[in-house]
Design a protein around this motif. Structure first.
Motif, PDB file in Angstrom:
ATOM      1  N   ALA A  63      32.224  72.663 -11.418  1.00  0.00           N
ATOM      2  CA  ALA A  63      32.278  71.543 -12.518  1.00  0.00           C
ATOM      3  C   ALA A  63      33.900  71.119 -12.358  1.00  0.00           C
ATOM      4  CB  ALA A  63      31.919  72.103 -13.586  1.00  0.00           C
ATOM      5  N   GLU A  64      34.638  72.202 -12.152  1.00  0.00           N
ATOM      6  CA  GLU A  64      36.277  71.540 -12.308  1.00  0.00           C
ATOM      7  C   GLU A  64      36.688  71.080 -10.994  1.00  0.00           C
ATOM      8  OE1 GLU A  64      38.227  75.253 -13.785  1.00  0.00           O
ATOM      9  OE2 GLU A  64      36.311  76.059 -13.423  1.00  0.00           O
ATOM     10  N   LEU A  78      33.772  71.131  -1.800  1.00  0.00           N
ATOM     11  CA  LEU A  78      33.271  71.896  -0.918  1.00  0.00           C
ATOM     12  C   LEU A  78      33.937  73.120  -0.628  1.00  0.00           C
ATOM     13  CD1 LEU A  78      31.107  71.820   1.821  1.00  0.00           C
ATOM     14  CD2 LEU A  78      33.049  70.913   3.061  1.00  0.00           C
ATOM     15  N   PHE A  79      35.237  73.147  -1.198  1.00  0.00           N
ATOM     16  CA  PHE A  79      36.344  74.463  -0.969  1.00  0.00           C
ATOM     17  C   PHE A  79      36.085  75.161  -2.283  1.00  0.00           C
ATOM     18  CE2 PHE A  79      37.370  71.804   2.385  1.00  0.00           C
ATOM     19  CZ  PHE A  79      37.847  72.771   3.435  1.00  0.00           C
ATOM     20  N   ASP A  81      41.911  66.905 -11.799  1.00  0.00           N
ATOM     21  CA  ASP A  81      43.337  67.111 -10.980  1.00  0.00           C
ATOM     22  C   ASP A  81      44.220  68.036 -11.643  1.00  0.00           C
ATOM     23  OD1 ASP A  81      45.495  66.874  -9.430  1.00  0.00           O
ATOM     24  OD2 ASP A  81      46.324  64.765 -10.435  1.00  0.00           O
ATOM     25  N   ARG A  82      43.599  69.187 -11.501  1.00  0.00           N
ATOM     26  CA  ARG A  82      44.191  70.594 -12.239  1.00  0.00           C
ATOM     27  C   ARG A  82      44.071  71.740 -11.215  1.00  0.00           C
ATOM     28  NH1 ARG A  82      40.255  69.401 -16.476  1.00  0.00           N
ATOM     29  NH2 ARG A  82      38.483  71.165 -16.222  1.00  0.00           N
ATOM     30  N   PRO A  83      44.845  72.726 -11.697  1.00  0.00           N
ATOM     31  CA  PRO A  83      44.800  74.196 -10.770  1.00  0.00           C
ATOM     32  C   PRO A  83      43.391  74.748 -11.145  1.00  0.00           C
ATOM     33  CG  PRO A  83      46.321  74.279 -12.534  1.00  0.00           C
ATOM     34  CD  PRO A  83      45.835  73.012 -12.423  1.00  0.00           C
ATOM     35  N   ILE A  84      42.790  75.558 -10.200  1.00  0.00           N
ATOM     36  CA  ILE A  84      41.459  76.187 -10.722  1.00  0.00           C
ATOM     37  C   ILE A  84      41.920  77.546 -10.377  1.00  0.00           C
ATOM     38  CG2 ILE A  84      39.131  76.765 -10.069  1.00  0.00           C
ATOM     39  CD1 ILE A  84      38.864  73.826  -9.301  1.00  0.00           C
ATOM     40  N   ARG A  85      41.781  78.787 -11.201  1.00  0.00           N
ATOM     41  CA  ARG A  85      42.023  79.966 -11.003  1.00  0.00           C
ATOM     42  C   ARG A  85      40.446  80.666 -10.428  1.00  0.00           C
ATOM     43  NH1 ARG A  85      45.047  83.966  -9.669  1.00  0.00           N
ATOM     44  NH2 ARG A  85      44.311  85.934 -10.205  1.00  0.00           N
ATOM     45  N   VAL A  86      40.613  81.161  -9.493  1.00  0.00           N
ATOM     46  CA  VAL A  86      39.578  81.884  -8.858  1.00  0.00           C
ATOM     47  C   VAL A  86      39.603  83.389  -8.817  1.00  0.00           C
ATOM     48  CG1 VAL A  86      38.011  82.193  -6.603  1.00  0.00           C
ATOM     49  CG2 VAL A  86      39.108  80.188  -7.028  1.00  0.00           C
ATOM     50  N   GLU A  87      39.361  84.051 -10.179  1.00  0.00           N
ATOM     51  CA  GLU A  87      39.661  85.268 -10.542  1.00  0.00           C
ATOM     52  C   GLU A  87      38.942  86.134  -9.578  1.00  0.00           C
ATOM     53  OE1 GLU A  87      41.912  87.682 -12.288  1.00  0.00           O
ATOM     54  OE2 GLU A  87      41.492  85.587 -13.269  1.00  0.00           O
ATOM     55  N   ALA A  88      37.616  85.845  -9.235  1.00  0.00           N
ATOM     56  CA  ALA A  88      37.038  86.909  -8.194  1.00  0.00           C
ATOM     57  C   ALA A  88      37.705  87.403  -6.874  1.00  0.00           C
ATOM     58  CB  ALA A  88      35.658  86.253  -7.729  1.00  0.00           C
ATOM     59  N   ILE A  96      43.587  77.763  -6.733  1.00  0.00           N
ATOM     60  CA  ILE A  96      43.687  76.452  -5.899  1.00  0.00           C
ATOM     61  C   ILE A  96      44.612  75.349  -6.867  1.00  0.00           C
ATOM     62  CG2 ILE A  96      42.211  74.763  -4.854  1.00  0.00           C
ATOM     63  CD1 ILE A  96      40.011  76.821  -5.274  1.00  0.00           C
ATOM     64  N   SER A  97      45.634  75.015  -6.107  1.00  0.00           N
ATOM     65  CA  SER A  97      46.400  74.074  -6.691  1.00  0.00           C
ATOM     66  C   SER A  97      45.986  72.625  -7.040  1.00  0.00           C
ATOM     67  CB  SER A  97      47.524  73.894  -5.838  1.00  0.00           C
ATOM     68  OG  SER A  97      48.455  75.013  -5.406  1.00  0.00           O
TER      69      SER A  97
END
Length: 672
Positions: A27-28, A19-20, A32-39, A44-45
């Motif tokens: 899809a990621e 949701l966040f 259980d891994r960080p996500i880079r929100v480049e925009a 996101i840890s």
């Protein structure tokens, strides 16, 4: 990572990660891994890192929590769930895009998860750099979660956020995720939880720190608090069984707001109904109370003729209440007003040209008071009232009735000579009976007398309400002009970039804004209000939510009228109409500011005369913000010398405070 606290498992299930996460990264979401929100410029840890932080913080119901670098808002949501409805959670970030994302995510969560909506703590989001030491955050929190790496030398600034009873911080320091615990005796202990790799938090420059501290001080100076209403308790003994006096006051406030739009009247009504001037909650329980927001088109304000400069400040000399034997016609009409600058709406207050006054028609039935048994009289007028209501709501009349004096049973009360405005006294009675200002408004020249009535009769909350209303309108004038100037500057900068490509350094089209705590309320103080609306006060006027009145603008207003047509094509028509509207709005803001500038000196005198400390602080701030213009106005030049000296003393005190801040940063080895 093994979660040992069941509450954390419930929190993570109640706030699903997908949701966040922005749609491009959904899809990621379950990995259980960080996500880079480049925009949006942040990470996101990984869930196991967030769970470890929550375990270490050990949040309990009622906790006050700060989430630094809140990003998408997921840890903010976890903290709100764990802190419960008695807690409080604040999320801060320096990126407007992140705050926008977090606000939307949290609102959707409340809509989709009723359990979260019912049990979670209220959440506030703020554009702020945590290393800017603002008073509103110092010593406030029980727990702090930090989503970016902190230099070892700045850890002490995070500890300063914890309250006197101590608390816990989880923050990446260099390559270590640490639990930093402050004990009640002030002892600070560190424990390494794990090795991590986080992006570093952006540190503010010294100039940004100073600017933010000054902005916060200015914000405090602009605040006038309205105490809670005592209406229901005052009149409880007069109401029949089952009567809902709070609903009566709320209904009157809504009527005022309906007639006054989003004007000062509506704001005053909202403050009356809520009993406070706290920031307004946004939809779904998520407040973005300190995010900077743009003033969109069509929000320009429209100035009216200034009446304040001609309004005499009535002296506050005491006058005895006595039985009045003069034969005064109950239906005597008020003198015709010469300039109707309405404080809380657009039309005249009162009975609408005869008949039962509005305050009686609304309140008498609910309270079952019977016919009026007394009256307030002045030159050429008499206003009916009920002794029991006046005694319940007015300190002076209550004391007079219980004094045992010969005239303690008087049925006619003479207003003091300084209180000769029927409209001011009628507005006073409207407040006494209904706990808000009248929808019809109050003449600008009668406002000092309304304040005098509140002081004289001992209705202290009415005085504060008037003070807050005046302060709000004064600051709205300055903010409207500043917003237009800022928009014009931005447009000029954009045009300059377009015309001067290749003349500056690479990427010179704009620098990344660093949040420094500069803030404005997105909802106003205590409800609706600000620069949009239809109220006017002491010559300040607000439009009706659309462009400024074309008829008062001459050529600019005429050009904005689409019915006049154009010789150009449709695209040219639209551009010309937009430009004309923009010019009219800018002119309206300038005229509004000019009216406020002319009123600043008399307002300072009014505040000094009646001891209105909140209005005095707001007016001093306005004068210092616009000193060149205000100091050349007739109202300022005619002030007593002592008030001019007070303005100078305030300026010197603030200059010294600024120097002190710079010296402290220099001693601490600040940056630039």
């Amino acid at each position: 990572m093994i979660i040992t606290r069941e509450a954390i498992s419930r929190a993570m299930l109640a706030c699903p990660r997908d949701l966040f996460v922005p749609p491009p990264h959904r899809a990621e979401a379950l990995a259980d891994r960080p996500i880079r929100v480049e925009a949006a410029g942040f990470n996101i840890s990984a869930p196991h890192v967030q769970a470890a932080a929550l375990e270490a913080l050990a949040l309990e119901p009622g906790c006050r929590v700060l989430d630094v670098g809140c990003g998408c808002g997921i840890v903010t949501a976890y903290a709100a769930y764990l802190s419960g409805s008695r807690g409080e959670v604040v999320g801060v970030d320096i990126r407007p895009a992140a705050l926008e994302l977090a606000t939307g995510n949290l609102q959707r969560l409340r809509q989709q998860n009723l359990e979260f909506s019912e049990v979670a703590a209220p959440i506030s989001l703020e554009l702020h750099n945590v290393f800017v030491p603002l008073r509103r955050h110092a010593g406030r929190y029980d727990a702090v979660h930090v989503g970016g790496a902190v230099p070892e030398s700045r850890v002490g600034e995070l500890v300063a956020l914890l309250g006197p009873r101590g608390g816990r911080i989880v923050a990446p320091v260099a390559s270590e995720l640490r639990l930093i615990t402050k004990l009640p005796d002030g002892t600070v202990r560190h424990r390494v939880l794990s090795s991590v790799a986080f992006s570093e938090l952006e540190l503010p420059r010294d100039v940004e720190v100073v600017q933010a501290i000054e902005a916060e001080r200015s914000e405090r100076a602009r605040r006038v608090e309205v105490p809670g209403s005592t209406f229901a308790s005052d009149l409880a003994g007069l109401a029949p069984p089952g009567a809902d006096l709070a609903a009566l006051a709320a209904e009157a406030a809504r009527a005022t707001e309906a007639e006054g739009g989003s004007s000062a009247a509506g704001a005053a009504a909202a403050a009356t109904a809520e009993g406070t001037s706290s920031p307004r909650k946004a939809a779904n329980g998520v407040r973005a109370e300190r995010m900077e927001v743009d003033v969109g088109p069509g929000k320009a304000t429209k100035p009216a003729r200034s009446a304040l400069t001609a309004a005499a400040v009535a002296p506050a000399s005491p006058v005895d209440i006595s039985r009045e034997d003069a034969d005064v016609d109950d239906g005597a009409a008020a003198p015709a007003p010469s300039d109707r600058g309405a404080v809380a709406g657009g039309a005249a207050a009162g009975s609408g040209g005869g008949g039962v006054p509005a305050y009686l028609s609304r309140a008498a039935a609910a309270l079952q008071l019977g016919p009026p048994d007394c009256g307030l009289v002045g030159p050429g007028w008499r206003l009916p009232a009920h002794r029991r209501v006046l005694q319940a709501r007015c300190e002076l009349l209550r004391a007079h009735a219980g004094s045992g004096m010969r005239d303690s049973d008087a049925t006619t009360f003479a207003a003091p000579p300084e209180l000769d405005s029927r409209e001011a006294v009628e507005a006073f009675l409207h407040y006494v009976y209904l706990d808000c200002l009248p929808p019809g408004g109050v003449e600008s020249s009668a406002m000092p007398q309304l304040i005098h009535a509140g002081i004289y009769f001992g209705c202290h909350r009415l005085v504060k309400l008037c003070e807050w209303l005046l302060a709000k309108e004064l600051m709205a004038a300055g903010e409207a002009a500043a917003a237009k100037a800022s928009a014009a500057s931005s447009r000029a900068g954009t045009q300059g970039q377009g015309q001067g490509q290749g003349q500056g350094p690479p990427g010179g089209g704009g620098s990344r804004e660093r949040a420094s705590g500069r803030s404005t309320s997105s909802g106003g103080s205590g409800g609706s209000g600000g620069s949009g609306g239809s109220g006017k006060i002491f010559g300040f006027a607000t439009g009706a939510g659309g462009p400024a009145d074309a008829s008062a603008r001459g050529p600019a207003g005429a050009a904005a009228d689409p019915s006049r047509g154009s010789t150009g094509g449709s695209g040219g028509d639209a551009a010309a109409a937009a430009a004309a509207t923009e010019a009219a709005e800018a002119a309206a803001a300038e005229e509004l500011l000019a009216s406020a500038v002319a009123s600043a000196g008399p307002l300072l005198a009014l505040a000094d005369e009646y001891g209105l400390d909140g209005l005095r602080g707001v007016t001093l701030q306005f004068i210092l913000d616009h000193f060149e213009a205000v100091s050349s106005s007739e109202g300022y030049r005619s002030m007593p010398r002592g008030l001019a000296d007070a303005v100078a003393a305030e300026a010197v005190a603030r200059y010294r405070e600024l120097l002190g801040s710079l010296e402290r940063m220099a001693l601490q080895g600040g940056g630039d």
